[in-house]
Motif scaffolding. Structure first.
Motif, PDB file in Angstrom:
ATOM      1  N   ALA A 203      -7.278  -0.568   1.699  1.00 30.37           N
ATOM      2  CA  ALA A 203      -8.607  -0.059   1.351  1.00 30.37           C
ATOM      3  C   ALA A 203      -8.649   1.466   1.292  1.00 30.37           C
ATOM      4  O   ALA A 203      -9.415   2.037   0.515  1.00 30.37           O
ATOM      5  CB  ALA A 203      -9.628  -0.567   2.362  1.00 30.37           C
ATOM      6  N   ALA A 204      -7.834   2.141   2.107  1.00 27.69           N
ATOM      7  CA  ALA A 204      -7.912   3.602   2.210  1.00 27.69           C
ATOM      8  C   ALA A 204      -6.979   4.336   1.260  1.00 27.69           C
ATOM      9  O   ALA A 204      -7.298   5.432   0.791  1.00 27.69           O
ATOM     10  CB  ALA A 204      -7.618   4.033   3.647  1.00 27.69           C
ATOM     11  N   VAL A 205      -5.821   3.754   0.963  1.00 28.42           N
ATOM     12  CA  VAL A 205      -4.819   4.441   0.143  1.00 28.42           C
ATOM     13  C   VAL A 205      -5.346   4.859  -1.226  1.00 28.42           C
ATOM     14  O   VAL A 205      -5.000   5.952  -1.706  1.00 28.42           O
ATOM     15  CB  VAL A 205      -3.540   3.567   0.016  1.00 28.42           C
ATOM     16  CG1 VAL A 205      -2.708   3.972  -1.197  1.00 28.42           C
ATOM     17  CG2 VAL A 205      -2.700   3.687   1.282  1.00 28.42           C
TER      18      VAL A 205
ATOM     19  N   PHE B 119     -10.372   9.444  -6.696  1.00 31.23           N
ATOM     20  CA  PHE B 119      -9.262   8.607  -6.240  1.00 31.23           C
ATOM     21  C   PHE B 119      -7.936   9.242  -6.625  1.00 31.23           C
ATOM     22  O   PHE B 119      -7.860  10.027  -7.575  1.00 31.23           O
ATOM     23  CB  PHE B 119      -9.321   7.225  -6.910  1.00 31.23           C
ATOM     24  CG  PHE B 119     -10.474   6.359  -6.465  1.00 31.23           C
ATOM     25  CD1 PHE B 119     -10.283   5.352  -5.524  1.00 31.23           C
ATOM     26  CD2 PHE B 119     -11.738   6.520  -7.005  1.00 31.23           C
ATOM     27  CE1 PHE B 119     -11.334   4.540  -5.122  1.00 31.23           C
ATOM     28  CE2 PHE B 119     -12.801   5.719  -6.613  1.00 31.23           C
ATOM     29  CZ  PHE B 119     -12.594   4.717  -5.664  1.00 31.23           C
ATOM     30  N   VAL B 120      -6.886   8.869  -5.904  1.00 33.19           N
ATOM     31  CA  VAL B 120      -5.532   9.113  -6.406  1.00 33.19           C
ATOM     32  C   VAL B 120      -5.055   7.885  -7.163  1.00 33.19           C
ATOM     33  O   VAL B 120      -4.266   7.981  -8.100  1.00 33.19           O
ATOM     34  CB  VAL B 120      -4.548   9.506  -5.284  1.00 33.19           C
ATOM     35  CG1 VAL B 120      -4.923  10.849  -4.695  1.00 33.19           C
ATOM     36  CG2 VAL B 120      -4.442   8.435  -4.205  1.00 33.19           C
ATOM     37  N   SER B 121      -5.532   6.708  -6.756  1.00 35.78           N
ATOM     38  CA  SER B 121      -5.262   5.486  -7.511  1.00 35.78           C
ATOM     39  C   SER B 121      -6.575   4.747  -7.746  1.00 35.78           C
ATOM     40  O   SER B 121      -6.943   3.841  -6.984  1.00 35.78           O
ATOM     41  CB  SER B 121      -4.261   4.579  -6.780  1.00 35.78           C
ATOM     42  OG  SER B 121      -4.046   3.396  -7.538  1.00 35.78           O
ATOM     43  N   TRP B 122      -7.251   5.150  -8.813  1.00 39.36           N
ATOM     44  CA  TRP B 122      -8.481   4.462  -9.213  1.00 39.36           C
ATOM     45  C   TRP B 122      -8.179   3.004  -9.515  1.00 39.36           C
ATOM     46  O   TRP B 122      -8.970   2.123  -9.194  1.00 39.36           O
ATOM     47  CB  TRP B 122      -9.046   5.164 -10.433  1.00 39.36           C
ATOM     48  CG  TRP B 122     -10.345   4.647 -10.952  1.00 39.36           C
ATOM     49  CD1 TRP B 122     -11.594   4.917 -10.463  1.00 39.36           C
ATOM     50  CD2 TRP B 122     -10.546   3.796 -12.096  1.00 39.36           C
ATOM     51  NE1 TRP B 122     -12.551   4.290 -11.233  1.00 39.36           N
ATOM     52  CE2 TRP B 122     -11.935   3.592 -12.238  1.00 39.36           C
ATOM     53  CE3 TRP B 122      -9.674   3.193 -13.005  1.00 39.36           C
ATOM     54  CZ2 TRP B 122     -12.478   2.812 -13.264  1.00 39.36           C
ATOM     55  CZ3 TRP B 122     -10.206   2.413 -14.022  1.00 39.36           C
ATOM     56  CH2 TRP B 122     -11.587   2.225 -14.141  1.00 39.36           C
ATOM     57  N   ARG B 123      -7.013   2.767 -10.115  1.00 41.20           N
ATOM     58  CA  ARG B 123      -6.611   1.398 -10.433  1.00 41.20           C
ATOM     59  C   ARG B 123      -6.587   0.524  -9.179  1.00 41.20           C
ATOM     60  O   ARG B 123      -7.106  -0.603  -9.185  1.00 41.20           O
ATOM     61  CB  ARG B 123      -5.239   1.394 -11.104  1.00 41.20           C
ATOM     62  CG  ARG B 123      -4.645   0.007 -11.293  1.00 41.20           C
ATOM     63  CD  ARG B 123      -3.176   0.062 -11.701  1.00 41.20           C
ATOM     64  NE  ARG B 123      -2.557  -1.222 -11.402  1.00 41.20           N
ATOM     65  CZ  ARG B 123      -2.062  -1.551 -10.230  1.00 41.20           C
ATOM     66  NH1 ARG B 123      -2.104  -0.679  -9.222  1.00 41.20           N
ATOM     67  NH2 ARG B 123      -1.527  -2.730 -10.042  1.00 41.20           N
ATOM     68  N   CYS B 124      -5.995   1.003  -8.088  1.00 43.20           N
ATOM     69  CA  CYS B 124      -5.971   0.212  -6.856  1.00 43.20           C
ATOM     70  C   CYS B 124      -7.374   0.054  -6.287  1.00 43.20           C
ATOM     71  O   CYS B 124      -7.701  -0.998  -5.710  1.00 43.20           O
ATOM     72  CB  CYS B 124      -5.046   0.862  -5.831  1.00 43.20           C
ATOM     73  SG  CYS B 124      -3.290   0.662  -6.217  1.00 43.20           S
TER      74      CYS B 124
ATOM     75  N   GLY C   7       0.375   8.158  13.008  1.00 40.60           N
ATOM     76  CA  GLY C   7       0.946   8.938  11.918  1.00 40.60           C
ATOM     77  C   GLY C   7       0.155   8.755  10.632  1.00 40.60           C
ATOM     78  O   GLY C   7      -1.057   8.614  10.644  1.00 40.60           O
ATOM     79  N   SER C   8       0.885   8.757   9.507  1.00 42.84           N
ATOM     80  CA  SER C   8       0.243   8.681   8.198  1.00 42.84           C
ATOM     81  C   SER C   8       1.129   7.907   7.231  1.00 42.84           C
ATOM     82  O   SER C   8       2.305   7.635   7.503  1.00 42.84           O
ATOM     83  CB  SER C   8      -0.001  10.085   7.644  1.00 42.84           C
ATOM     84  OG  SER C   8       1.245  10.695   7.307  1.00 42.84           O
ATOM     85  N   VAL C   9       0.552   7.596   6.090  1.00 44.43           N
ATOM     86  CA  VAL C   9       1.303   6.911   5.041  1.00 44.43           C
ATOM     87  C   VAL C   9       2.442   7.783   4.522  1.00 44.43           C
ATOM     88  O   VAL C   9       3.484   7.258   4.101  1.00 44.43           O
ATOM     89  CB  VAL C   9       0.353   6.485   3.908  1.00 44.43           C
ATOM     90  CG1 VAL C   9       1.107   6.150   2.626  1.00 44.43           C
ATOM     91  CG2 VAL C   9      -0.477   5.283   4.347  1.00 44.43           C
ATOM     92  N   LEU C  10       2.289   9.095   4.570  1.00 51.15           N
ATOM     93  CA  LEU C  10       3.389   9.964   4.142  1.00 51.15           C
ATOM     94  C   LEU C  10       4.645   9.678   4.962  1.00 51.15           C
ATOM     95  O   LEU C  10       5.747   9.563   4.408  1.00 51.15           O
ATOM     96  CB  LEU C  10       2.993  11.438   4.278  1.00 51.15           C
ATOM     97  CG  LEU C  10       4.072  12.461   3.885  1.00 51.15           C
ATOM     98  CD1 LEU C  10       4.458  12.307   2.419  1.00 51.15           C
ATOM     99  CD2 LEU C  10       3.586  13.892   4.159  1.00 51.15           C
TER     100      LEU C  10
ATOM    101  N   PRO D 176       0.806  -1.225   0.000  1.00 48.62           N
ATOM    102  CA  PRO D 176       0.000   0.000   0.000  1.00 48.62           C
ATOM    103  C   PRO D 176       0.843   1.281   0.000  1.00 48.62           C
ATOM    104  O   PRO D 176       0.397   2.309  -0.521  1.00 48.62           O
ATOM    105  CB  PRO D 176      -0.815  -0.115   1.296  1.00 48.62           C
ATOM    106  CG  PRO D 176      -0.838  -1.584   1.611  1.00 48.62           C
ATOM    107  CD  PRO D 176       0.495  -2.094   1.159  1.00 48.62           C
ATOM    108  N   ILE D 177       2.039   1.208   0.575  1.00 49.93           N
ATOM    109  CA  ILE D 177       2.926   2.379   0.557  1.00 49.93           C
ATOM    110  C   ILE D 177       3.391   2.638  -0.876  1.00 49.93           C
ATOM    111  O   ILE D 177       3.415   3.784  -1.343  1.00 49.93           O
ATOM    112  CB  ILE D 177       4.126   2.159   1.496  1.00 49.93           C
ATOM    113  CG1 ILE D 177       3.662   1.671   2.875  1.00 49.93           C
ATOM    114  CG2 ILE D 177       4.947   3.438   1.603  1.00 49.93           C
ATOM    115  CD1 ILE D 177       2.603   2.516   3.534  1.00 49.93           C
ATOM    116  N   ALA D 178       3.748   1.558  -1.576  1.00 46.32           N
ATOM    117  CA  ALA D 178       4.116   1.704  -2.982  1.00 46.32           C
ATOM    118  C   ALA D 178       2.948   2.242  -3.793  1.00 46.32           C
ATOM    119  O   ALA D 178       3.122   3.075  -4.698  1.00 46.32           O
ATOM    120  CB  ALA D 178       4.580   0.366  -3.542  1.00 46.32           C
ATOM    121  N   SER D 179       1.736   1.790  -3.478  1.00 51.79           N
ATOM    122  CA  SER D 179       0.558   2.269  -4.205  1.00 51.79           C
ATOM    123  C   SER D 179       0.389   3.776  -4.052  1.00 51.79           C
ATOM    124  O   SER D 179       0.001   4.465  -5.000  1.00 51.79           O
ATOM    125  CB  SER D 179      -0.697   1.542  -3.707  1.00 51.79           C
ATOM    126  OG  SER D 179      -0.623   0.158  -3.979  1.00 51.79           O
ATOM    127  N   ALA D 180       0.679   4.304  -2.859  1.00 50.50           N
ATOM    128  CA  ALA D 180       0.593   5.751  -2.649  1.00 50.50           C
ATOM    129  C   ALA D 180       1.705   6.476  -3.402  1.00 50.50           C
ATOM    130  O   ALA D 180       1.468   7.504  -4.055  1.00 50.50           O
ATOM    131  CB  ALA D 180       0.662   6.068  -1.158  1.00 50.50           C
TER     132      ALA D 180
END
Length: 457
Positions: free
Chosen positions: A371-373, A224-229, A385-388, A205-209
């Motif tokens: 699910a959230a990314v 979405f930022v990643s509609w594909r995901c 924290g966050s994915v960032l 999921p980190i790579a997906s972001a």
């Protein structure tokens, strides 16, 4: 997978299935990097998708590349559907909606990987440009409806197209309207495979972001930022997503094989023809289902190899590990994706650090990230924290791993140079998709069509 195999070696027991995967083991000195990337073809004058047939179709591009490269044709019932390198590995294949894919050769460094991709894109441009065709680096087709997207004449895709709507709501979107960048990486033994699988699953999921690149659908922002995901949330959950067993300390080849045995098949091949096998699992296939359709050829390692290629977990195990979480994107990201994972997984200290970073992440926590990314990207919360913050930590580990590898190009630069697009995104605090949305709202005056000249190779 560039072409389906017809290895007729009979399967006698579960040990044969495990041995097939174990056969990918190799010493660290022989580890290689295989990069795959997909891209959308479009007509420069109309921005319409490119069909297979015709003087200006995908088949014509393949024929032109065959003449240019001398690569061998890959045929399906007499139709040209890809090309295979005559030496050194590598292939060109077609995804269902005409997405053009390079499956790169197994190479020693990211420098070689990037040169390979650049050479391929130059060859494709030389053939396609006179036909008025260009190719777009993006994770989803930004304009075309599903019913406007052409279908490539590959037998396995006929089977998938019929089957997908019965097991999920987004399978056809996945097939026809998404693109990815992936990397195939090696392992030395079962323990090394399992560790890389766990780290890869947790960090996917980190790579997906980091590679989120699909914010537009049918001419508009899609939320979405990643509609594909997001699409992968409901494609076919029996064969995709996270594997709970991979989070267990005891995970190994046999666990993956047991899971794969109970996933429905897509097909098997006999006498050069694809037989629809979606009604049975591979375990049922081994137990005698469809015996009357095997033409006297029992279930084989070729059938197993093909079945493994139709499974879609976030990290896929064949005779290598395939990292599957990234959107397609511009040429710099074709090099950045393998660099990110090689830095994390091919240096011992970096792999230990990545394992330490993720060791206590639970299956439920990673599922929630996954699910959230797609909607929140770097803003996805994780614990305090966050994915960032997680992405910054992961890229830092990758940078140290690449520096330790010390693979230099002719100018004396190591592989860390290929992390630049990720570091730029982290410095901005915005995913690539959010940067595209910013341009859409400002420079492009709300016109998605501007993404084509912006991201055409």
């Amino acid at each position: 997978m560039a072409r389906d195999t017809t290895d007729l070696t009979p399967i006698s027991s579960m040990d044969d299935l495990v041995a097939h995967m174990r056969g990918g083991e190799k010493p660290k000195s022989d580890f290689r990097i295989g990069t795959e990337h997909e891209k959308f073809g479009f007509y420069r004058d109309t921005l319409r998708p490119v069909p297979y047939e015709g003087e200006r179709g995908i088949e014509a591009v393949l024929k032109g590349l065959q003449a240019l490269s001398g690569w061998e044709p890959i045929l399906d019932e007499g139709r040209l559907i890809g090309l295979a390198a005559t030496s050194g590995g590598g292939a060109i294949s077609l995804e269902p909606g005409g997405q053009f894919e390079l499956s790169g050769a197994p190479l020693e460094s990211i420098h070689q990987t990037c040169r390979e991709s650049n050479r391929h894109l130059a060859d494709v441009k030389a053939v396609a440009e006179p036909l008025g065709i260009e190719f777009l680096g993006l994770g989803s087709s930004p304009l075309w409806r599903l019913d406007e997207t052409p279908m490539m004449p590959k037998s396995r895709y006929d089977i998938m197209r019929r089957y997908m709507p019965s097991v999920g709501t987004r399978g056809l979107d996945m097939m026809f309207r998404t693109c990815t960048i992936q990397v195939n990486l090696d392992f030395s033994d079962e323990r090394d495979m399992a560790r890389k699988m766990r780290v890869g699953m947790r960090l996917q999921p980190i790579a997906s972001a980091l590679f989120a690149n699909s914010p537009f659908t049918e001419g508009q922002p899609n939320g979405f930022v990643s509609w594909r995901c997001g699409v992968w949330e409901d494609v076919d959950n029996q064969r995709s997503g996270l594997l709970p067993q991979a989070f267990e300390p005891s995970f190994g080849y046999r666990d993956y094989a047991e899971w794969a045995l109970d996933v429905p098949m897509y097909f098997f091949i006999r006498d050069g023809r694809y037989v629809d096998a979606t009604a049975i699992t591979f375990r049922q296939f081994l137990d005698g289902a469809y015996a009357d359709k095997l033409n006297g050829q029992p279930p084989s390692l070729g059938d197993w190899t093909n079945h493994l290629s139709t499974l879609f977990p976030d990290v896929r195990l064949k005779r290598f590990l395939e990292m599957r979480g990234a959107d397609g994107g511009p040429w710099r990201e074709i090099c950045a994706l393998p660099a990110f994972w090689v830095g994390l997984l091919y240096d011992d200290a970096a792999l230990e650090a990545a394992d330490d970073l993720t060791r206590d992440w639970t299956f439920d926590e990673v599922s929630a990230l996954r699910a959230a990314v797609p909607r929140l990207g770097f803003r996805t919360p994780f614990r305090d924290g966050s994915v960032l913050e997680l992405a910054r930590a992961a890229v830092d580990i990758s940078r140290r791993g690449l520096a330790a590898r010390a693979r230099l190009n002719e100018d004396g630069h190591d592989e860390t140079v290929f992390l630049s697009p990720l570091e730029e995104a982290l410095a901005r605090g915005r995913t690539p998709a959010e940067e595209l949305l910013r341009r859409f709202e400002t420079d492009w005056n709300g016109d998605v069509r501007e993404v084509f000249p912006h991201l055409a190779y």
